[in-house]
Design a protein around this motif. Structure first.
Motif, PDB file in Angstrom:
ATOM      1  N   ASP A  64      12.757 -49.027  -1.964  1.00 40.06           N
ATOM      2  CA  ASP A  64      12.840 -47.592  -2.245  1.00 40.06           C
ATOM      3  C   ASP A  64      13.886 -46.926  -1.356  1.00 40.06           C
ATOM      4  O   ASP A  64      14.132 -47.337  -0.235  1.00 40.06           O
ATOM      5  CB  ASP A  64      11.490 -46.915  -2.017  1.00 40.06           C
ATOM      6  N   ASP A  66      15.105 -43.509   0.617  1.00 38.30           N
ATOM      7  CA  ASP A  66      14.481 -42.308   1.188  1.00 38.30           C
ATOM      8  C   ASP A  66      15.202 -41.045   0.716  1.00 38.30           C
ATOM      9  O   ASP A  66      16.291 -41.090   0.147  1.00 38.30           O
ATOM     10  CB  ASP A  66      14.446 -42.387   2.721  1.00 38.30           C
ATOM     11  N   GLU A  67      14.601 -39.907   0.960  1.00 42.09           N
ATOM     12  CA  GLU A  67      15.108 -38.615   0.482  1.00 42.09           C
ATOM     13  C   GLU A  67      16.456 -38.260   1.100  1.00 42.09           C
ATOM     14  O   GLU A  67      17.302 -37.663   0.450  1.00 42.09           O
ATOM     15  CB  GLU A  67      14.089 -37.506   0.772  1.00 42.09           C
ATOM     16  N   GLN A  68      16.682 -38.610   2.350  1.00 38.91           N
ATOM     17  CA  GLN A  68      17.952 -38.286   3.003  1.00 38.91           C
ATOM     18  C   GLN A  68      19.104 -39.013   2.314  1.00 38.91           C
ATOM     19  O   GLN A  68      20.158 -38.423   2.066  1.00 38.91           O
ATOM     20  CB  GLN A  68      17.894 -38.659   4.482  1.00 38.91           C
ATOM     21  N   THR A  69      18.917 -40.264   1.981  1.00 40.74           N
ATOM     22  CA  THR A  69      19.964 -41.022   1.289  1.00 40.74           C
ATOM     23  C   THR A  69      20.245 -40.426  -0.077  1.00 40.74           C
ATOM     24  O   THR A  69      21.405 -40.310  -0.484  1.00 40.74           O
ATOM     25  CB  THR A  69      19.549 -42.498   1.159  1.00 40.74           C
ATOM     26  N   ILE A  70      19.211 -40.031  -0.780  1.00 37.74           N
ATOM     27  CA  ILE A  70      19.384 -39.426  -2.100  1.00 37.74           C
ATOM     28  C   ILE A  70      20.155 -38.118  -1.987  1.00 37.74           C
ATOM     29  O   ILE A  70      21.064 -37.850  -2.783  1.00 37.74           O
ATOM     30  CB  ILE A  70      18.017 -39.212  -2.778  1.00 37.74           C
ATOM     31  N   SER A  71      19.845 -37.310  -0.997  1.00 40.51           N
ATOM     32  CA  SER A  71      20.561 -36.036  -0.850  1.00 40.51           C
ATOM     33  C   SER A  71      22.024 -36.258  -0.468  1.00 40.51           C
ATOM     34  O   SER A  71      22.909 -35.530  -0.929  1.00 40.51           O
ATOM     35  CB  SER A  71      19.866 -35.150   0.179  1.00 40.51           C
ATOM     36  N   ARG A  74      23.781 -37.265  -3.688  1.00 42.29           N
ATOM     37  CA  ARG A  74      23.979 -36.084  -4.551  1.00 42.29           C
ATOM     38  C   ARG A  74      25.133 -35.216  -4.052  1.00 42.29           C
ATOM     39  O   ARG A  74      25.941 -34.726  -4.832  1.00 42.29           O
ATOM     40  CB  ARG A  74      22.699 -35.263  -4.612  1.00 42.29           C
TER      41      ARG A  74
END
Length: 86
Positions: A64, A66-71, A74
């Motif tokens: 999975d 994490d949210e920091q990588t996704i942001s 983006r």
């Protein structure tokens, strides 16, 4: 030997060479086609089994993001699109 005899011999050699290459390529196509049919008959491709409901939903695990990588991804996409003007 005059020039007409040389031309005649040259054309004869050309036709012999081109003919032998043509025969070789025809034999190659026939042999590859036969090998394909033989392998398809004795070693058929396995039939794909459709996945059940349990495989449709991915499970959470070590893969999975994490949210920091996704942001960050983006933001990089937004910056790239802004530079391209699209």
């Amino acid at each position: 030997m005059n020039s007409s005899e040389l031309m005649e011999e040259g054309v004869e050699l050309m036709l012999l060479g081109m003919g032998s290459v043509f025969v070789f390529l025809i034999m190659l196509v026939v042999i590859v086609t036969l090998m394909s049919k033989v392998l398809g008959r004795y070693f058929p491709e396995p039939v794909a089994v459709p996945a059940g409901r349990s495989a449709a939903k991915p499970k959470a695990g070590a893969g999975d993001v994490d949210e920091q990588t996704i942001s960050v991804i983006r933001a990089a996409i937004r910056q790239h699109r802004a530079r391209r003007g699209s």
